[in-house]
Design an enzyme around this catalytic site. Sequence first.
Site, PDB file in Angstrom:
ATOM      1  CB  CYS A 107      -0.896   0.007   1.232  1.00  0.00           C
ATOM      2  SG  CYS A 107      -1.857   1.521   1.394  1.00  0.00           S
ATOM      3  CB  CYS A 110      -2.000   4.648   4.213  1.00  0.00           C
ATOM      4  SG  CYS A 110      -3.346   3.796   3.429  1.00  0.00           S
ATOM      5  CB  SER A 111      -0.191   0.969   6.599  1.00  0.00           C
ATOM      6  OG  SER A 111      -1.139   1.788   7.253  1.00  0.00           O
TER       7      SER A 111
END
Lengths: 202, 116, 103
Positions: A107, A110-111
């Site tokens: 990603c 972000c995460s």
Amino acid sequence: MPHDHPHPHNRPLSDVELRVKALESILTEKELIDPEAIDLIVETYETKIGPRNGARVVARAWSDPAYKERLLSDATAAISELGFSGVQGEDMVVVENTDEVHNIVVCTLCSCYPWPTLGLPPVWYKAAPYRAKVVKDPRGVLEEFGVTLPEDTEIRVWDSNAELRYLVLPKRPDGTDGMTEEQLAELVTRDAMIGTDVLTAQ
Amino acid sequence: MPTLTPDVVPGLIATGASARLDEDVAPTFKIGDRVEMKNINPVTHTRLPRYVRGKTGVVERDHGVFAFPDTGAHGLGHKAQHVYSVKFSFRELWGDDHAENMYLYIDMFDDYMKAV
Amino acid sequence: MNGIHDLGGMDGLGPINPAKDEPIFKDDWERRMFGLFISCFAGGHYNVDEFRHAIERMDPAHYLETSYYEHWLTSLETLLVEKGVVTQDELAARKKHIAMEDA
């Protein structure tokens, strides 16, 4: 002067610790949160939700061709057949590694990560170096994980930038023909389901 | 909304909150279409990263209708639209010195793309 | 926004250093922070897009130097203040109070 608190008293609370405590205390006072709900959320992700869930999905797919077909065509439904669903796994896609193709998930913005099957992401997955590099130099990233793939293996990198969450179905290791689903699940690592590991039968 | 209490936690975790919308919105693109990512540079929220802006790819999969984060992040509503998995070659993204057999797949909203 | 979070393809950020084994939460404050995020989300105080955008608005140097859960903390503080759920003064005063009690 003796006083009671729950933490070992060998250092003052750090700035982030103070900020989190301040938030929790004010929100509790305003009755906007319930600390016992937080306890239960934390316990759930520390004890019930993690990569062993994903490993069960993978082992089932290796053992049951019809399940694998469902998993690759409607991953969310197939994963929920095994009881895994919900937050950050609402809309799942499973991509299959083969002799010709290797998939890796990231990603970049972000995460994002499939929590119901893999749990909460490792620090490196959320940190800048992996997110920056894997979309441009995935072979270099794999080297950092000790993985070298043949030049002619096609590499597919999946950036989960929107609301789909991705799980890699790793290649079943050679020499595992007689194994039960439970034994197969033991072979599956978290990183193999992200795509930064390849599995062997040990 | 009510305060989250322990009795609600297991159901919440097992259900989540999908951004998928049950709205009948026609797709602008179909599988196999060649598409160019728009060159937009909003100072607001977007899921269109810089590294694919202006690049050309192919629609590989239609994921269905989802809420649009670019408006949702700013109180401007769902703006329901299709999300597609779009495939780019590394050569398109990073140049001809990259290997031919490397691809990037990313999920793109209708509003991010134009037909080539 | 063209922020520091948009990292795809950037060079020179150093080695990935994957840890062999790491705890799910490395500190108790990360546990509380994770639960606060879920609780406030469930309470309807923000949506996920607003939450991400508040992370993206962090000071870029601070973003690169801090962990994921500190990003979450910063985002949560930003949104709860912007939406009028808490004030900066309340947060600062409570922090000071807790620090004094701890001393």
